[in-house]
Every structure is written in structure tokens, then in C-alpha cells.
Enzyme design. Structure first.
Site, PDB file in Angstrom:
ATOM      1  N   ASP A 345       0.854  -1.195   0.000  1.00 34.49           N
ATOM      2  CA  ASP A 345       0.000   0.000   0.000  1.00 34.49           C
ATOM      3  C   ASP A 345       0.888   1.243   0.000  1.00 34.49           C
ATOM      4  O   ASP A 345       2.118   1.147   0.122  1.00 34.49           O
ATOM      5  CB  ASP A 345      -0.876  -0.057   1.266  1.00 34.49           C
ATOM      6  CG  ASP A 345      -1.899   1.053   1.311  1.00 34.49           C
ATOM      7  OD1 ASP A 345      -2.363   1.488   0.243  1.00 34.49           O
ATOM      8  OD2 ASP A 345      -2.226   1.501   2.429  1.00 34.49           O
ATOM      9  N   GLU A 348       2.501   5.102  -4.014  1.00 34.82           N
ATOM     10  CA  GLU A 348       2.477   6.080  -5.134  1.00 34.82           C
ATOM     11  C   GLU A 348       3.817   6.796  -5.279  1.00 34.82           C
ATOM     12  O   GLU A 348       4.135   7.160  -6.422  1.00 34.82           O
ATOM     13  CB  GLU A 348       1.349   7.094  -4.906  1.00 34.82           C
ATOM     14  CG  GLU A 348      -0.039   6.498  -4.958  1.00 34.82           C
ATOM     15  CD  GLU A 348      -0.369   5.622  -3.747  1.00 34.82           C
ATOM     16  OE1 GLU A 348       0.168   5.901  -2.660  1.00 34.82           O
ATOM     17  OE2 GLU A 348      -1.132   4.664  -3.900  1.00 34.82           O
ATOM     18  N   ASP A 425      -9.118   4.047  -1.764  1.00 33.95           N
ATOM     19  CA  ASP A 425      -9.995   4.478  -0.668  1.00 33.95           C
ATOM     20  C   ASP A 425     -11.272   5.129  -1.187  1.00 33.95           C
ATOM     21  O   ASP A 425     -11.431   6.351  -1.174  1.00 33.95           O
ATOM     22  CB  ASP A 425      -9.241   5.438   0.250  1.00 33.95           C
ATOM     23  CG  ASP A 425      -8.051   4.760   0.907  1.00 33.95           C
ATOM     24  OD1 ASP A 425      -7.962   3.521   0.829  1.00 33.95           O
ATOM     25  OD2 ASP A 425      -7.209   5.468   1.484  1.00 33.95           O
TER      26      ASP A 425
HETATM   27  C1  GLC Z   1      -4.556   3.326   3.040  1.00 34.51           C
HETATM   28  C2  GLC Z   1      -5.138   2.154   2.284  1.00 34.51           C
HETATM   29  C3  GLC Z   1      -6.210   1.501   3.105  1.00 34.51           C
HETATM   30  C4  GLC Z   1      -5.619   1.073   4.454  1.00 34.51           C
HETATM   31  C5  GLC Z   1      -5.002   2.261   5.152  1.00 34.51           C
HETATM   32  C6  GLC Z   1      -4.272   1.885   6.434  1.00 34.51           C
HETATM   33  O1  GLC Z   1      -5.508   4.327   3.209  1.00 34.51           O
HETATM   34  O2  GLC Z   1      -5.620   2.562   1.031  1.00 34.51           O
HETATM   35  O3  GLC Z   1      -6.755   0.405   2.427  1.00 34.51           O
HETATM   36  O4  GLC Z   1      -6.601   0.496   5.246  1.00 34.51           O
HETATM   37  O5  GLC Z   1      -4.080   2.908   4.289  1.00 34.51           O
HETATM   38  O6  GLC Z   1      -3.227   1.028   6.188  1.00 34.51           O
END
Ligand code: GLC
Length: 706
Positions: A345, A348, A425
Site C-alpha cells: 500500500d 504512489e 480508498d
Molecule cells: C490506506 C489504504 C487503506 C488502508 C489504510 C491503512 O488508506 O488505502 O486500504 O486500510 O491505508 O493502512
């Protein structure tokens, strides 16, 4: 002009022709257009292509689409005039409708929580890819081989790529159909390798299940409520102070014990790994990265520091092969604790408090293996791709016998070779549920077949109605995960009412019954690039009435899915697809399913996880065409590992013929070295809105009376 093309045309020397030509045809009949002043060092090796395409021929004089290149105010521009009445698609991870005419899409990967539903914001991924469908059903695809920040504009007569970077090449594919176009795309970008079967099941996630006892409780609830499911996810709080590759000593003190518990209950585990490494002497990941000098540098050549969850972080420079190799080694001990899959995650990369929530454009990357060093501006959009490339290397190193499963938030065209994706998100709102359909369809058309949204919605509180409706369609997406953010109310299937629980269970049951068919669709995607979830126009690219439909969609070639909330959708083949249900009673939420006349869909018996699915007992849904004929395929293998690549699989062809009141169905192994399973078979004859089931029978040739 530096042209890095291999060129074998008769005995002509590469250099002389390359100087004289600005366009070529590759060995796969794809046109490549080079701009004047092209500097391959700014673009190659390209992350998009599995290998550098080989130019072998001059462009034919009748080639329909051409590129005109220009420079303006420091921007490099490529314009492609297109004919009237072309429907445009693709362009990657975008909001708005399926049909992409008249849009501007910015390719700049950004952490964009609670994004809008129609254009505007640029999201987490970039796909410099536009596909066009002409009235006659022929298709073209345009790739801008460019990682720099750019905008795609899709006017009715013109497609423009406007980049802030140096002049770039453009590839144009011409094919007789969108199916052939998808095949040509994966011939260039590489095929998605088959994911493990478990990853096609239902996934339960939230930010965040804490501590490990809560995770076990969720596992118990899923089983108690008889929600078929395969995977439970660990979001960031399993870590010790958000230090990647560590476990919180209080809440997750014994990850082996937790993972054993989950495995004993037929669950797989996926754990989050972000790219930001906490800056801290004595923390092994930071120490190793600093000792190896592996970090992205700032403009002064010092290791860049930016804030993410753990506070100040270093960021691995994934453009460097030695950094990817080091990163890969980190997974060995981690996976050995019983981790089955990885969630990359914030790649980017997201950096809090910085312009556009990311690192400065003048940060420096070193490259290697033929990739020259360059600024972050060049490598920003492929930060995520290079990260998951390294992670995949790591998972394969840790478990060479297992198919890696990685979910990535950021990626780039070609990144499907390394990871699946979700649409970030989103918001717990009905318009985001509706949007999730064109978004996933578009990602599929952009070369990323394994994708899906956070079902129920991520940001803000969800509600009973939304979870019921979204689950009722979400189960037909390639990736099926319920996930929500911290501080919101629970949204697991049992979190609301008995009715919602029942609706979710019925929907998820359907997915598990359809699993043999879905797995066969994934196999198809891994060979010919056809999206698993696809627009209706893929059924008949000449049928103009299907071109805009983005509420109803197809799962594979034979199943049409219409959400209950979408009335009056377009209908393929003049409405001749046969509606059917898998239950006796309608609950008002389940998607309407329609089967293509002339097809056979294999169904499994109900199972609580993919590990329980057996193909020795199958229901074959048979829907005959006007001539009384139907056929279908069933792909089986071990569901994990790589023996299928050595031929250890079984591809069965199923055929049916209806004569008078008799239906004869035959099964025959068409390919693969795996011995065919001895099976019990039941025919479900789909006709007149109903399924008429036969008794169970054995054998490869079955005749029933209708
Ligand atoms: C980011 C991700 C989300 C995750 C969060 C905490 O916002 O897109 O899916 O739950 O980080 O790790």
C-alpha cells in the site's frame, strides 16, 4: 537521435534505416512511432513491455492511424487523429463512465482518499493506454511509452498525450476485434500469471483488526455464520510501531500461532507491507538499507526522508536491481511465519505533508541494468510497479513452490505481471458502488484483469442497505474484499441485520458455486488477456447498443450480471440470454444472472472455502442456442504452485446437443496432462427463466429427458 530498436530488414543496417525512419512495424504487427529527438535513455528499458518489441518491417502505406509529434512550452506532445464515431475505452484507473470519449485524464499517481465519482482527480495508478472501437467492430489500441507526468485527452477526433517529460514513442495496435486487441496487448505487456485459487475467494479486511484475538474472532464469525471465505487481512496495526517486517509485541506477539489458527480454519493470511521504512538506528530494515545506501536521494544526494505512518521514513530506490534483490530477501523470514500473501500500500508513494502527498519531483533515483539514473519526475509513476516487482521476487524467493499473491494500490501499465489491485480508498456511498462497475471494467480493459473495489466502501460509515447491495454485485468482480477504515462502524456481513447477513451469504455462496467457471475465466485472462469482468460489448463488438452499458457486465464469456438497482440495461444478442437463479426464493438483492445461449457453465457444490471445492461433483448449467447446441470449458489444476506450467492441468471441453426432448452432454479432456477426474454430474437445463435439474449421474456422456 538515439534509437534503441532491433531492426532486421533484409540486409539493411540498423543505424541507417533507423535514422531515416520514424515508424516501424514490430514482429507482432504493431506500429511504433518515434518522435524526432527521441532519447531512448529517458524511457528504456520500458516498464510496460515484458521485453523490448522488435521492429522488423517498414510501416505499410495503408496503416490507418498516425502520430504527429510536437514540442510546446517544454511539453512533449503526441496527437493521433482518429475517425468519426469511434468509441474510446481504457485509460486505466479512472472515475466516470466506461466510454471514455471527451475526457482528460492526468497520469500522476496520488493518494486520493474519498475521490470524486466523475473525473477530476488523478488516482493511484497510471495506464497510458487508449482503446478504440469502430462501428464495424474493429479495434485499435494506443500506448504512450512514457512514465513521465502526462495528460491523455480523448476528443471525438483526436487522442492527445501531453507530457511534461522528453519526447516519447507511441505504439499503435490494429486488430479485427477487441478480443484480438487484448491478446495483442498482452503479447506486448506480458501475461498475468495464474493467481492462487484461494485469492479468488471472499476476503475479509478492515483497518484494523487488533489484536490477534480479534482476528481469530472474525475467522470464527465467518465460519459460524457460514459465510464462505478464504482470506483475512492484517492492516498496518499488526506491525510494531508501523515498522514494516515486524510484529506488534503486544497485539501480535505470536504471528505463527495466529497464522496456524487461521490455517487450521482454512483461511489464508495477507499482511500489509508499505514502502516507507522508519528512520531509526537499530531497526534492522533501516540499518540494512542505510548500510547498503539503498534509499531514494533528495536533490542534494542525501537519503530522502518523508513522513508516513511511522513518522520519518526512508524509501527504497526500487529502480535499482540491487535494491529490489535486497527488498526481496526481507520477505523470507516474514513469510516463514505463515504469511500467505502481501498487501503493498501507500506506494504512489504517499508522503504526508508534501506537495500532492508525495515526494519532491527533484528527488533522485539511480536506476541500473540499462536504466539510466533520473529524477523522481521520471520514476514517480512507476514507483509502485517497481516495488511490487521487487515484492514478487521476494515472495518467489521465500516460497518458490507457491504462486505469489500481492495486492498493490499503485501501479502502471504492465504492472499486472506483478500484482493484483484494488481501487483504493473509495467512499461508503451508493454512487461509489455504482462507479465501482465502470472502474473495474476499465481497469480490465487497461490490461489489469485482477481488480476490485472495497466492498461496502472504505471511507465513512457504511450501512445495511449498501453492504447488502454492494455484496450482491461485488461477488462477480475479479477481486472480492470487504474493507473499511478506522473509526467507522463495522461492516462485516453480520454487522447489521439478519436480512443483510442472509443476502451476503447467498451472494458469496453464488461466487463459490461459480468458482470452477471463474477459475476457468482467470485461466483465459492469463493466456489471452481477456478481462475476467468485461463490458457487454465484448460479446459482439458490432452491436452498437452495447457500447455504453456500464451497469450490467459480463463475467467471462457466458454470464451476464445485472444489479437489482439497474433497470433497463442493454441486452446482448437481442435479449436472448436466459435469465436464471441459483436459489428457490428471491431476496430482492441478488444480481440477475443471464446465460449466453450456446454455453455451458460449470458449478461446484457449495463450499466454505476454496480448499473445500471439489470438481468431482459438478452441476453443468446448459443453455442451448437456436440449433439446440451448447459448449463450454472447464479448467482444473492444483490451484497453487507451478506444475500447471509443465502441463499438469486438465482442460475439459463440454458439449451439449438437444434433440426433441432429449439433452445429451459429453465431456472430453482437450488438453493437459492431469488425469481427468471421475465425476458425478448433474445437468441444470436453463430455459424460460428457470433451471431444471437432472439427477446426479456418472460418466462422460449423459443424456437426460427434458
Ligand atoms: C490506506 C489504504 C487503506 C488502508 C489504510 C491503512 O488508506 O488505502 O486500504 O486500510 O491505508 O493502512
Amino acid at each position: 537521435m538515439t534509437l534503441r530498436v532491433s531492426f532486421f530488414l533484409g540486409s539493411l543496417a540498423v543505424a541507417s534505416l533507423a535514422m531515416a525512419q520514424t515508424s516501424f512495424l514490430t514482429n507482432d504487427s504493431v506500429a511504433v512511432f518515434y518522435p524526432p529527438h527521441y532519447d531512448g535513455k529517458q524511457h528504456q528499458p520500458s516498464p510496460i513491455f515484458e521485453r523490448e518489441p522488435v521492429a522488423v518491417n517498414q510501416l505499410t502505406t495503408d496503416w490507418p492511424l498516425h502520430v504527429s509529434f510536437s514540442q510546446k512550452n517544454g511539453h512533449s506532445i503526441a496527437k493521433i487523429d482518429i475517425e468519426d464515431d469511434v468509441d474510446l475505452y481504457g485509460t486505466g484507473e479512472v472515475t466516470g463512465p466506461l466510454r471514455r470519449n471527451g475526457r482528460t485524464i492526468e497520469l500522476w499517481n496520488i493518494d486520493t482518499p474519498a475521490y470524486g465519482v466523475d473525473g477530476g482527480s488523478h488516482l493511484y495508478q497510471s495506464h497510458p493506454w487508449v482503446m478504440g472501437l469502430r462501428k464495424n467492430g474493429t479495434a485499435f489500441g494506443i500506448i504512450a511509452d512514457n512514465t513521465w507526468r502526462q495528460k491523455i485527452t480523448t476528443d471525438d477526433h483526436l487522442v492527445t498525450f501531453d507530457s511534461e517529460g522528453p519526447a516519447f514513442r507511441v505504439f499503435i495496435i490494429e486488430r479485427e476485434s477487441p478480443q484480438a486487441l487484448m491478446q495483442a496487448l498482452v503479447n506486448l505487456t506480458g501475461k498475468m500469471s495464474l493467481p492462487p485459487l484461494w485469492s479468488l475467494g471472499y476476503h475479509q479486511c478492515r483497518h484494523t483488526y487488533y489484536p490477534d484475538g480479534k482476528v481469530m474472532e472474525i475467522a470464527d464469525q465467518l465460519r459460524r455464520h457460514r459465510i464462505p471465505s478464504d482470506v483475512i487481512w492484517m492492516d498496518i496495526d499488526y506491525m510494531d510501531g508501523y515498522r514494516i517486517f515486524t510484529f506488534d509485541p503486544k497485539g501480535f506477539e505470536n504471528p505463527n500461532r495466529l497464522n496456524d489458527y487461521l490455517h487450521q480454519h482454512s483461511f489464508k493470511t495477507v499482511y500489509m507491507i508499505d514502502p516507507g521504512v522508519k528512520v531509526e538506528k537499530g531497526y534492522f530494515v533501516d540499518d540494512q538499507g542505510t548500510a547498503g545506501d539503498y534509499w531514494v536521494k533528495d536533490r542534494n544526494g542525501k537519503a530522502f526522508e518523508g513522513n508516513v505512518w511511522p513518522g520519518a521514513c526512508h524509501f527504497p530506490d526500487f529502480t535499482r536491481p540491487e535494491v529490489r534483490t535486497w527488498w526481496a530477501t526481507l520477505y523470507k523470514d516474514f513469510m516463514a511465519k505463515g504469511v500467505d500473501g502481501v498487501w503493498n500500500d501507500m506506494n504512489e508513494p504517499a508522503v504526508f505533508g508534501q506537495h500532492e502527498n508525495t515526494m519532491p519531483g527533484d528527488n533522485q533515483h539511480k536506476g541500473g541494468d540499462g536504466l539510466t539514473s533520473g529524477s523522481h519526475l521520471r520514476f514517480h509513476n512507476v514507483f509502485g510497479l517497481n516495488m511490487v516487482r521487487a515484492s514478487r521476487q521476494g515472495l518467489l524467493l521465500a516460497n518458490p513452490q507457491k504462486r505469489p499473491f500481492i495486492l498493490s494500490r499503485s501501479n502502471f501499465l504492465g504492472g499486472h505481471r506483478y500484482a493484483a489491485t484494488w481501487t483504493g480508498d473509495n467512499l461508503s456511498a451508493p454512487d461509489h458502488m455504482e462507479l465501482s462497475i465502470p472502474m473495474s471494467l476499465t481497469l480490465g480493459l487497461s490490461g489489469q484483469p485482477f481488480n476490485g473495489p472495497d466492498i461496502g466502501g472504505f471511507c465513512e460509515n457504511s450501512n445495511a442497505e449498501l453492504v447488502a447491495q454492494w455484496t450482491a454485485i461485488g461477488v462477480y468482480f475479479p477481486f472480492v474484499r470487504n474493507h473499511n477504515t478506522k473509526g467507522t462502524i463495522p461492516q462485516e456481513p453480520w454487522a447489521f441485520t439478519q436480512k443483510v447477513l442472509d443476502v451476503c451469504r447467498t451472494a458469496i455462496n453464488r461466487r463459490y458455486m461459480l468458482m470452477p467457471y471463474i477459475y476457468t475465466c482467470f485461466r483465459e485472462a492469463s493466456i489471452n488477456g481477456m478481462p475476467v469482468m468485461r463490458p457487454l460489448f465484448m460479446n459482439d463488438s458490432k452491436d452498437l447498443s452495447l457500447r455504453k452499458e456500464d451497469r450490467a457486465f459480463l463475467l467471462g464469456p457466458n454470464l451476464m450480471v445485472r444489479p437489482q438497482w439497474a433497470a433497463d440495461v442493454a441486452q446482448p444478442d437481442g435479449g436472448s440470454w436466459q435469465s436464471f437463479s441459483l436459489e428457490d426464493h428471491a431476496d430482492g438483492y441478488q444480481a440477475e444472472l443471464r446465460q449466453r445461449p450456446g454455453s455451458i457453465i460449470p458449478l461446484a457444490n457449495l463450499a466454505q472455502s476454496t480448499a473445500e471445492i471439489r470438481t468431482d461433483s459438478l452441476t453443468l448449467l446448459v443453455c442451448v442456442d437456436r440449433d439446440g447446441l451448447a459448449k463450454g470449458q472447464l479448467y482444473e489444476d492444483e490451484g497453487d504452485g507451478f506444475d500447471y506450467q509443465k502441463g499438469l492441468y486438465c482442460l475439459t471441453e463440454m458439449k451439449a446437443i438437444k434433440e426433441k426432448k432429449q439433452l445429451k452432454v459429453t465431456l472430453c479432456q482437450k488438453d493437459g496432462l492431469m488425469a481427468p477426474t471421475e465425476r458425478k454430474i448433474r445437468i441444470g437445463y436453463v430455459h424460460g427463466g428457470k433451471v431444471k435439474y437432472s439427477h446426479w449421474k456418472t460418466g462422460n456422456e449423459i443424456t437426460i429427458s427434458l
